[in-house]
Motif scaffolding. Structure first.
Motif, mmCIF file in Angstrom:
data_model
loop_
_atom_site.group_PDB
_atom_site.id
_atom_site.type_symbol
_atom_site.label_atom_id
_atom_site.label_comp_id
_atom_site.label_asym_id
_atom_site.label_seq_id
_atom_site.Cartn_x
_atom_site.Cartn_y
_atom_site.Cartn_z
ATOM 1 N N UNK A 28 -115.303 0.892 14.992
ATOM 2 C CA UNK A 28 -114.307 0.730 13.946
ATOM 3 C C UNK A 28 -114.979 0.878 12.591
ATOM 4 N N UNK A 29 -114.420 1.698 11.734
ATOM 5 C CA UNK A 29 -114.991 1.876 10.417
ATOM 6 C C UNK A 29 -113.984 1.439 9.372
ATOM 7 N N UNK A 30 -114.325 0.378 8.687
ATOM 8 C CA UNK A 30 -113.492 -0.131 7.611
ATOM 9 C C UNK A 30 -114.320 -0.104 6.340
ATOM 10 N N UNK A 31 -113.857 0.619 5.371
ATOM 11 C CA UNK A 31 -114.546 0.673 4.088
ATOM 12 C C UNK A 31 -113.722 -0.098 3.071
ATOM 13 N N UNK A 53 -110.685 -7.284 -6.796
ATOM 14 C CA UNK A 53 -109.763 -6.804 -5.770
ATOM 15 C C UNK A 53 -108.945 -7.939 -5.159
ATOM 16 N N UNK A 54 -109.236 -9.166 -5.543
ATOM 17 C CA UNK A 54 -108.530 -10.337 -5.022
ATOM 18 C C UNK A 54 -107.524 -10.830 -6.053
ATOM 19 N N UNK A 55 -106.549 -11.578 -5.573
ATOM 20 C CA UNK A 55 -105.588 -12.212 -6.466
ATOM 21 C C UNK A 55 -105.781 -13.717 -6.394
ATOM 22 N N UNK A 56 -105.564 -14.372 -7.513
ATOM 23 C CA UNK A 56 -105.784 -15.804 -7.615
ATOM 24 C C UNK A 56 -104.447 -16.524 -7.696
ATOM 25 N N UNK A 57 -104.262 -17.522 -6.853
ATOM 26 C CA UNK A 57 -103.063 -18.355 -6.879
ATOM 27 C C UNK A 57 -103.504 -19.798 -6.997
ATOM 28 N N UNK A 67 -106.757 -14.652 -2.673
ATOM 29 C CA UNK A 67 -106.167 -13.839 -1.613
ATOM 30 C C UNK A 67 -106.671 -12.402 -1.664
ATOM 31 N N UNK A 68 -106.891 -11.857 -0.477
ATOM 32 C CA UNK A 68 -107.307 -10.472 -0.285
ATOM 33 C C UNK A 68 -106.211 -9.787 0.531
ATOM 34 N N UNK A 69 -105.202 -9.224 -0.127
ATOM 35 C CA UNK A 69 -104.062 -8.657 0.603
ATOM 36 C C UNK A 69 -104.429 -7.527 1.557
ATOM 37 N N UNK A 70 -105.392 -6.691 1.192
ATOM 38 C CA UNK A 70 -105.738 -5.559 2.058
ATOM 39 C C UNK A 70 -106.412 -6.016 3.349
ATOM 40 N N UNK A 71 -107.009 -7.195 3.345
ATOM 41 C CA UNK A 71 -107.676 -7.731 4.537
ATOM 42 C C UNK A 71 -106.836 -8.806 5.232
ATOM 43 N N UNK A 72 -105.742 -9.170 4.601
ATOM 44 C CA UNK A 72 -104.909 -10.267 5.106
ATOM 45 C C UNK A 72 -105.745 -11.530 5.282
ATOM 46 N N UNK A 73 -106.507 -11.857 4.227
ATOM 47 C CA UNK A 73 -107.400 -13.010 4.265
ATOM 48 C C UNK A 73 -107.242 -13.821 2.983
ATOM 49 N N UNK A 74 -107.568 -15.105 3.083
ATOM 50 C CA UNK A 74 -107.498 -16.001 1.935
ATOM 51 C C UNK A 74 -108.697 -16.931 1.956
ATOM 52 N N UNK A 162 -112.654 -8.282 13.162
ATOM 53 C CA UNK A 162 -112.641 -8.633 11.740
ATOM 54 C C UNK A 162 -114.036 -8.689 11.123
ATOM 55 N N UNK A 163 -115.049 -8.357 11.897
ATOM 56 C CA UNK A 163 -116.428 -8.485 11.416
ATOM 57 C C UNK A 163 -116.692 -7.766 10.085
ATOM 58 N N UNK A 164 -116.253 -6.520 9.872
ATOM 59 C CA UNK A 164 -116.507 -5.888 8.566
ATOM 60 C C UNK A 164 -115.910 -6.676 7.398
ATOM 61 N N UNK A 165 -114.724 -7.215 7.594
ATOM 62 C CA UNK A 165 -114.107 -8.015 6.536
ATOM 63 C C UNK A 165 -114.858 -9.333 6.353
#
Length: 183
Positions: A28-31, A53-57, A67-74, A162-165
């Motif tokens: 899997x290649x995630x850039x 690249x993150x948003x702050x709430x 929040x990192x919307x492209x990774x679906x992570x917080x 999810x390792x690359x993220x």
């Protein structure tokens, strides 16, 4: 009918003479975009830098969600003030929260943080395996301030996928820890 059977047998024999080609294992290649950081000034007793690249709430009090919307992570940051010399219980709770993941974790690596110039001390935990979180940390000045942080993905924890993220976010967490300043 014999003709068709003989023709089929000829095709079958000719088809079996091809060399078997083994294909390389797919990965899997995630850039993710190159990280750049900007300082966050909050109405709180601390500041730090986050990835642009993150948003702050902001949540209740001085709690913050990065929040990192492209990774679906917080990355969830929780601020508590040290009161009545409760630093021991805050440290115990932060460490217990991390080691509650040993059921699903393959390993938990600790990386201490000591910044005597800015009076920031803490621990960064890297949790490998299918645990609910892959990174947690705490930082404190040991007298007034205490911050805990943890990363959660909005997906079933499959560490291989999810390792690359995870690697990308671990670098961001290190940057948060390195840039925390108390007010």
């Amino acid at each position: 009918m014999r003709f068709l059977a003989a023709l089929f047998l000829c095709f079958l024999i000719l088809a079996c003479n091809e060399e078997v080609v083994i294909k390389p294992e797919a990965k899997l290649r995630l850039d993710y975009p190159q990280a750049s950081y900007s300082t966050v000034q909050l109405d709180c007793p601390y500041s730090f830098k986050i990835n642009t690249n993150a948003t702050l709430n902001t949540a209740a009090g001085c709690n913050v969600d990065v929040e990192y919307p492209s990774m679906r992570a917080t990355v969830y940051l929780t601020y508590q003030s040290v009161k009545n010399n409760n630093i021991d219980s805050l440290l115990y709770d932060a460490q217990k929260l991390t080691y509650d993941h040993t059921i699903k974790a393959n390993s938990i690596l600790e990386q201490p943080r000591v910044d005597s110039i800015n009076n920031v001390y803490g621990m960064f935990y890297m949790i490998d395996g299918n645990a609910a979180t892959q990174s947690q940390f705490y930082v404190t000045d040991s007298v007034n301030h205490f911050i805990t942080g943890s990363v959660y993905f909005k997906a079933k924890p499959n560490f291989d996928s999810i390792y690359p993220a995870v690697v990308y976010l671990r670098e961001d967490i290190r940057r948060i820890m390195e840039t925390i300043k108390w007010k």
